[in-house]
Design a protein around this motif. Structure first.
Motif, PDB file in Angstrom:
ATOM      1  N   VAL A 152      37.964 -13.654  15.927  1.00  0.00           N
ATOM      2  CA  VAL A 152      37.423 -13.562  16.876  1.00  0.00           C
ATOM      3  C   VAL A 152      36.663 -15.383  17.616  1.00  0.00           C
ATOM      4  O   VAL A 152      37.045 -15.796  17.728  1.00  0.00           O
ATOM      5  N   TRP A 154      33.907 -17.612  19.675  1.00  0.00           N
ATOM      6  CA  TRP A 154      32.882 -18.889  19.851  1.00  0.00           C
ATOM      7  C   TRP A 154      31.213 -18.338  19.646  1.00  0.00           C
ATOM      8  O   TRP A 154      30.220 -18.875  19.172  1.00  0.00           O
ATOM      9  N   ASN A 155      31.204 -17.210  20.258  1.00  0.00           N
ATOM     10  CA  ASN A 155      29.732 -16.803  21.264  1.00  0.00           C
ATOM     11  C   ASN A 155      29.264 -16.792  19.887  1.00  0.00           C
ATOM     12  O   ASN A 155      27.955 -17.451  19.685  1.00  0.00           O
ATOM     13  N   LYS A 178      40.554 -15.112  10.813  1.00  0.00           N
ATOM     14  CA  LYS A 178      40.164 -16.077  11.855  1.00  0.00           C
ATOM     15  C   LYS A 178      39.502 -16.518  13.148  1.00  0.00           C
ATOM     16  O   LYS A 178      39.125 -16.059  13.871  1.00  0.00           O
ATOM     17  N   SER A 181      38.581 -22.131  17.019  1.00  0.00           N
ATOM     18  CA  SER A 181      38.173 -23.404  16.204  1.00  0.00           C
ATOM     19  C   SER A 181      37.071 -24.349  17.159  1.00  0.00           C
ATOM     20  O   SER A 181      37.022 -25.238  15.964  1.00  0.00           O
ATOM     21  N   GLY A 211      44.352 -20.682  17.837  1.00  0.00           N
ATOM     22  CA  GLY A 211      44.547 -19.167  18.376  1.00  0.00           C
ATOM     23  C   GLY A 211      46.243 -19.394  18.433  1.00  0.00           C
ATOM     24  O   GLY A 211      46.491 -17.991  18.317  1.00  0.00           O
ATOM     25  N   PHE A 229      40.914  -7.545  17.582  1.00  0.00           N
ATOM     26  CA  PHE A 229      40.021  -9.322  18.079  1.00  0.00           C
ATOM     27  C   PHE A 229      38.828  -8.934  18.954  1.00  0.00           C
ATOM     28  O   PHE A 229      39.054  -7.665  20.025  1.00  0.00           O
ATOM     29  N   GLY A 231      37.389 -11.488  22.554  1.00  0.00           N
ATOM     30  CA  GLY A 231      38.035 -12.672  22.946  1.00  0.00           C
ATOM     31  C   GLY A 231      37.629 -12.979  25.200  1.00  0.00           C
ATOM     32  O   GLY A 231      37.980 -11.709  25.427  1.00  0.00           O
ATOM     33  N   GLU A 232      38.668 -13.307  25.406  1.00  0.00           N
ATOM     34  CA  GLU A 232      38.654 -13.405  26.874  1.00  0.00           C
ATOM     35  C   GLU A 232      39.620 -12.424  27.129  1.00  0.00           C
ATOM     36  O   GLU A 232      40.731 -11.784  26.406  1.00  0.00           O
ATOM     37  N   THR A 235      43.549 -13.671  26.687  1.00  0.00           N
ATOM     38  CA  THR A 235      44.095 -13.781  25.357  1.00  0.00           C
ATOM     39  C   THR A 235      44.405 -12.124  24.961  1.00  0.00           C
ATOM     40  O   THR A 235      45.105 -12.194  24.530  1.00  0.00           O
ATOM     41  N   LEU A 254      36.772  -7.233  24.716  1.00  0.00           N
ATOM     42  CA  LEU A 254      37.028  -8.523  25.925  1.00  0.00           C
ATOM     43  C   LEU A 254      35.878  -8.790  26.418  1.00  0.00           C
ATOM     44  O   LEU A 254      35.286  -8.851  26.474  1.00  0.00           O
ATOM     45  N   CYS A 287      29.208 -11.740  26.066  1.00  0.00           N
ATOM     46  CA  CYS A 287      30.221 -10.721  26.475  1.00  0.00           C
ATOM     47  C   CYS A 287      29.296  -9.625  27.365  1.00  0.00           C
ATOM     48  O   CYS A 287      29.394  -9.371  28.266  1.00  0.00           O
ATOM     49  N   GLU A 384      34.138 -13.847  34.676  1.00  0.00           N
ATOM     50  CA  GLU A 384      33.111 -13.859  33.884  1.00  0.00           C
ATOM     51  C   GLU A 384      32.677 -15.658  33.941  1.00  0.00           C
ATOM     52  O   GLU A 384      33.535 -15.758  33.577  1.00  0.00           O
TER      53      GLU A 384
HETATM   54  P1  NDP Z   1      39.363 -16.609  23.566  1.00  0.00           P
HETATM   55  O1  NDP Z   1      40.279 -15.656  23.982  1.00  0.00           O
HETATM   56  O2  NDP Z   1      39.879 -17.693  24.075  1.00  0.00           O
HETATM   57  O3  NDP Z   1      39.570 -17.044  21.495  1.00  0.00           O
HETATM   58  C1  NDP Z   1      38.707 -15.691  20.781  1.00  0.00           C
HETATM   59  C2  NDP Z   1      40.205 -15.703  19.838  1.00  0.00           C
HETATM   60  O4  NDP Z   1      40.864 -15.781  19.525  1.00  0.00           O
HETATM   61  C3  NDP Z   1      39.412 -17.734  19.176  1.00  0.00           C
HETATM   62  O5  NDP Z   1      39.814 -17.697  17.421  1.00  0.00           O
HETATM   63  C4  NDP Z   1      40.927 -18.173  19.318  1.00  0.00           C
HETATM   64  O6  NDP Z   1      41.547 -19.199  19.245  1.00  0.00           O
HETATM   65  C5  NDP Z   1      41.782 -16.985  19.312  1.00  0.00           C
HETATM   66  N1  NDP Z   1      42.846 -17.191  20.538  1.00  0.00           N
HETATM   67  C6  NDP Z   1      43.484 -17.591  20.808  1.00  0.00           C
HETATM   68  N2  NDP Z   1      44.521 -17.666  22.329  1.00  0.00           N
HETATM   69  C7  NDP Z   1      45.061 -16.966  20.995  1.00  0.00           C
HETATM   70  C8  NDP Z   1      46.541 -16.089  21.304  1.00  0.00           C
HETATM   71  N3  NDP Z   1      47.478 -16.351  21.888  1.00  0.00           N
HETATM   72  N4  NDP Z   1      46.857 -15.104  19.790  1.00  0.00           N
HETATM   73  C9  NDP Z   1      45.581 -14.828  19.258  1.00  0.00           C
HETATM   74  N5  NDP Z   1      44.700 -15.672  18.945  1.00  0.00           N
HETATM   75  C10 NDP Z   1      44.423 -16.707  19.026  1.00  0.00           C
HETATM   76  O7  NDP Z   1      37.891 -16.542  23.701  1.00  0.00           O
HETATM   77  P2  NDP Z   1      37.211 -17.238  23.856  1.00  0.00           P
HETATM   78  O8  NDP Z   1      36.643 -17.902  22.679  1.00  0.00           O
HETATM   79  O9  NDP Z   1      36.604 -18.176  24.456  1.00  0.00           O
HETATM   80  O10 NDP Z   1      36.195 -15.915  23.884  1.00  0.00           O
HETATM   81  C11 NDP Z   1      35.242 -16.035  25.037  1.00  0.00           C
HETATM   82  C12 NDP Z   1      35.248 -14.503  25.838  1.00  0.00           C
HETATM   83  O11 NDP Z   1      35.478 -13.608  24.618  1.00  0.00           O
HETATM   84  C13 NDP Z   1      34.133 -13.491  26.726  1.00  0.00           C
HETATM   85  O12 NDP Z   1      35.171 -13.296  27.687  1.00  0.00           O
HETATM   86  C14 NDP Z   1      33.617 -12.987  26.570  1.00  0.00           C
HETATM   87  O13 NDP Z   1      33.178 -11.717  27.099  1.00  0.00           O
HETATM   88  C15 NDP Z   1      34.800 -12.816  24.869  1.00  0.00           C
HETATM   89  N6  NDP Z   1      33.767 -11.736  24.138  1.00  0.00           N
HETATM   90  C16 NDP Z   1      33.591 -10.232  24.267  1.00  0.00           C
HETATM   91  C17 NDP Z   1      32.612  -9.776  23.089  1.00  0.00           C
HETATM   92  C18 NDP Z   1      32.979  -8.100  23.723  1.00  0.00           C
HETATM   93  O14 NDP Z   1      33.137  -7.425  21.855  1.00  0.00           O
HETATM   94  N7  NDP Z   1      33.762  -7.156  24.622  1.00  0.00           N
HETATM   95  C19 NDP Z   1      31.714 -10.172  22.626  1.00  0.00           C
HETATM   96  C20 NDP Z   1      32.361 -11.471  22.678  1.00  0.00           C
HETATM   97  C21 NDP Z   1      32.515 -12.727  23.487  1.00  0.00           C
HETATM   98  P3  NDP Z   1      40.731 -20.808  19.062  1.00  0.00           P
HETATM   99  O15 NDP Z   1      39.749 -20.622  19.509  1.00  0.00           O
HETATM  100  O16 NDP Z   1      41.665 -21.523  18.263  1.00  0.00           O
HETATM  101  O17 NDP Z   1      41.520 -20.759  20.374  1.00  0.00           O
END
Ligand code: NDP
Length: 481
Positions: A152, A154-155, A178, A181, A211, A229, A231-232, A235, A254, A287, A384
């Motif tokens: 997950v 950080w937002n 997970k 960070s 991550g 998952f 995140g971005e 990723t 994403l 997001c 974004e």
């Molecule tokens: P990241 O993709 O950077 O990180 C998300 C999670 O993935 C963190 O726990 C991170 O760990 C982990 N991670 C990073 N690299 C890897 C890897 N190689 N393999 C597995 N896990 C990994 O996103 P952000 O934390 O920057 O979050 C913001 C993003 O999330 C934005 O793009 C937003 O749009 C999206 N988001 C989407 C939502 C949706 O429902 N569609 C809702 C909320 C956010 P670590 O922190 O340690 O790097």
């Protein structure tokens, strides 16, 4: 080596990292250290995965074998405990993620409601009997998939964790959570809540750690049956590649670049007063943020004026101050990105109407920025930003609005503002967004499926739809003779 204030959760117990690593997390409101957290490494991942794998035991482990009704009861207790601990959890979230305290309280309640919703699900999510041509009986079974790695961002650290943990547990799977960070504190506290509520300890693991190491190891491990998952997009693409080796099930939530489409026949005052928080809520780190505001040309100038005035009313301040509507951004890096995009937008010919100032105070604050006369081809309209930057874009007519709204690599959510019911139906059907709201800013509800189209994701969270991603459907045929 410093001792951590917050330990990992492995097999339901609070433990330091095997190799003793720690991370210092910052308070976004001050930029100062907030807490020291154990940092998982490869040996912690191995311990958690091996324990979760043994806890699953091909579906015969304690949690998967617990009756669906009892699993539901345990999830109900999770909701109760979250509410009992709400004030501590909300404070932790406000301090660690920079959320205004009222928003953090809402987030804890929303997480509790997520567990409450899935508490009612396990004994209603079942297989069926299917009439087949061959003589005999064909039935389907719903079974847990196995250990789930839930990664997950950080937002909304606690809320997004609940969207994954609750359906995964409802289906009988052991979980390894997970957190990001930057914001691991409430996820670790959720691990305690799960164990206290009665989830068998061996089915509960929360690994704070990078991550690129912990996340990567989890995704690539053949004992992990499913990766959930958020995140971005970049990723997410990496995770798809890593998980392909073992054909691990993956769902991805994403990025987004959602549009609020405002027609001249809408209640413009209401739209202008309410849309600011659809972009600037959580300092734009959402997001679903409606970061592109498309306005019919005949109403454009009046809307920009009213929208900028409403934005100026937003109280930016300390997360723990009850008057605060928008807190700091999560990190200096995130603020830098927003400032860079603002500069790019102005360079590309957009007009900064207000905001985008860095106040003279500690922490990662940035005033909400309204940028007008944006063309949808500009980078601030296509990429974004994940910060408090709203781009206002004019359109000519209905077809033009739909064309611009859909001209995006993303398709997560959006809003449509109009006084015409027939227009609402027409346009809603043509907008390419996973979740859409009409005359409203909110698109996420626990009861309804949520997820993105195009580069915004794969699969759906929330609602009963999420259960399909955390369970296997098997078919068994009984021959009549
Ligand atoms: P990241 O993709 O950077 O990180 C998300 C999670 O993935 C963190 O726990 C991170 O760990 C982990 N991670 C990073 N690299 C890897 C890897 N190689 N393999 C597995 N896990 C990994 O996103 P952000 O934390 O920057 O979050 C913001 C993003 O999330 C934005 O793009 C937003 O749009 C999206 N988001 C989407 C939502 C949706 O429902 N569609 C809702 C909320 C956010 P670590 O922190 O340690 O790097």
């Amino acid at each position: 080596m410093p001792t951590a204030d917050h330990l990992l959760v492995v097999a339901g117990e609070r433990v330091p990292a095997v190799e003793g690593g720690t991370t210092t997390v910052l308070a976004p409101a001050t930029g100062e250290p907030l807490a020291t957290v154990a940092r998982a490494g490869a040996p912690d991942v191995e311990r958690a995965v091996a324990t979760a794998h043994a806890a699953f035991a091909d579906g015969r482990g304690a949690w998967p074998a617990t009756s669906a009704t009892v699993r539901g009861r345990v999830l109900g207790r999770v909701a109760d405990l979250l509410r009992e601990r709400a004030s501590d959890l909300a404070r932790l979230e406000a301090e660690n993620a920079g959320h205004p305290i009222g928003d953090a309280e809402w987030e804890v309640e929303a997480a509790a409601r997520t567990f409450e919703f899935y508490a009612g699900a396990p004994n209603k999510h079942h297989g069926s009997t299917i009439p087949v041509m061959d003589p005999g009986l064909a039935i389907t079974l719903r079974e847990p998939v196995g250990p789930c790695a839930l990664i997950v961002p950080w937002n909304f650290p606690l809320l997004i964790a609940s969207w994954k943990v609750a359906p995964a547990l409802a289906c009988g799977n052991p979980i390894i959570l997970k957190p990001a960070s930057l914001t691991p504190l409430t996820a670790l506290a959720l691990g305690d809540v799960l164990v206290d509520a009665g989830v068998p300890p061996e089915a509960v693991h929360v690994l704070a750690g990078p991550g690129s190491q912990v996340g990567d190891l989890l995704v690539g491990d053949p004992r992990i049956a499913k990766v959930g998952f958020t995140g971005e997009t970049a990723t997410g693409a990496h995770i798809l590649r890593t998980s392909s080796e073992n054909i691990t099930r993956v769902s991805l939530e994403l990025g987004g670049k959602s549009a609020a489409v405002v027609f001249a026949d809408a209640d413009l005052q209401r739209a202008a007063a309410s849309i600011p928080m659809a972009v600037f809520g959580n300092a734009g780190q959402d997001c679903c943020a409606r970061s592109r505001i498309l306005v019919e040309r005949s109403a454009y100038d009046d809307f920009v004026t009213a929208f900028a005035a409403a934005t100026a009313e937003i109280t930016v301040g300390e997360p723990l101050d009850r008057d605060t509507q928008m807190g700091p951004m999560v990190s200096e890096g995130q603020r830098r990105t927003s400032l860079d995009y603002l500069a790019i937008g102005v360079e590309e010919g957009a007009r900064l109407v207000r905001g985008g100032e860095v106040p003279d105070r500690p922490g990662f604050f940035l005033s909400p920025a309204v940028v007008a006369d944006v063309d949808n081809s500009m980078r601030i309209a296509r990429e974004e930003i994940f910060g408090p930057v709203a781009s206002v874009i004019p359109f000519d007519d209905e077809d033009d609005a739909i064309r611009i709204a859909n001209d995006s690599p993303y398709g997560l959510s959006g809003s449509l503002w109009t006084g015409s019911a027939t227009r609402a139906i027409r346009v809603a059907r043509r907008l390419r967004a996973g979740t859409l709201s009409v005359n409203s800013n909110s698109s996420v509800r626990v009861e309804t499926p949520f997820g993105g189209m195009k580069r915004s994701g794969l699969g759906r969270e929330l609602g009963l739809a999420a259960l399909d991603h955390y369970s296997e459907q098997r078919t068994v045929f009984f021959a009549e003779d």
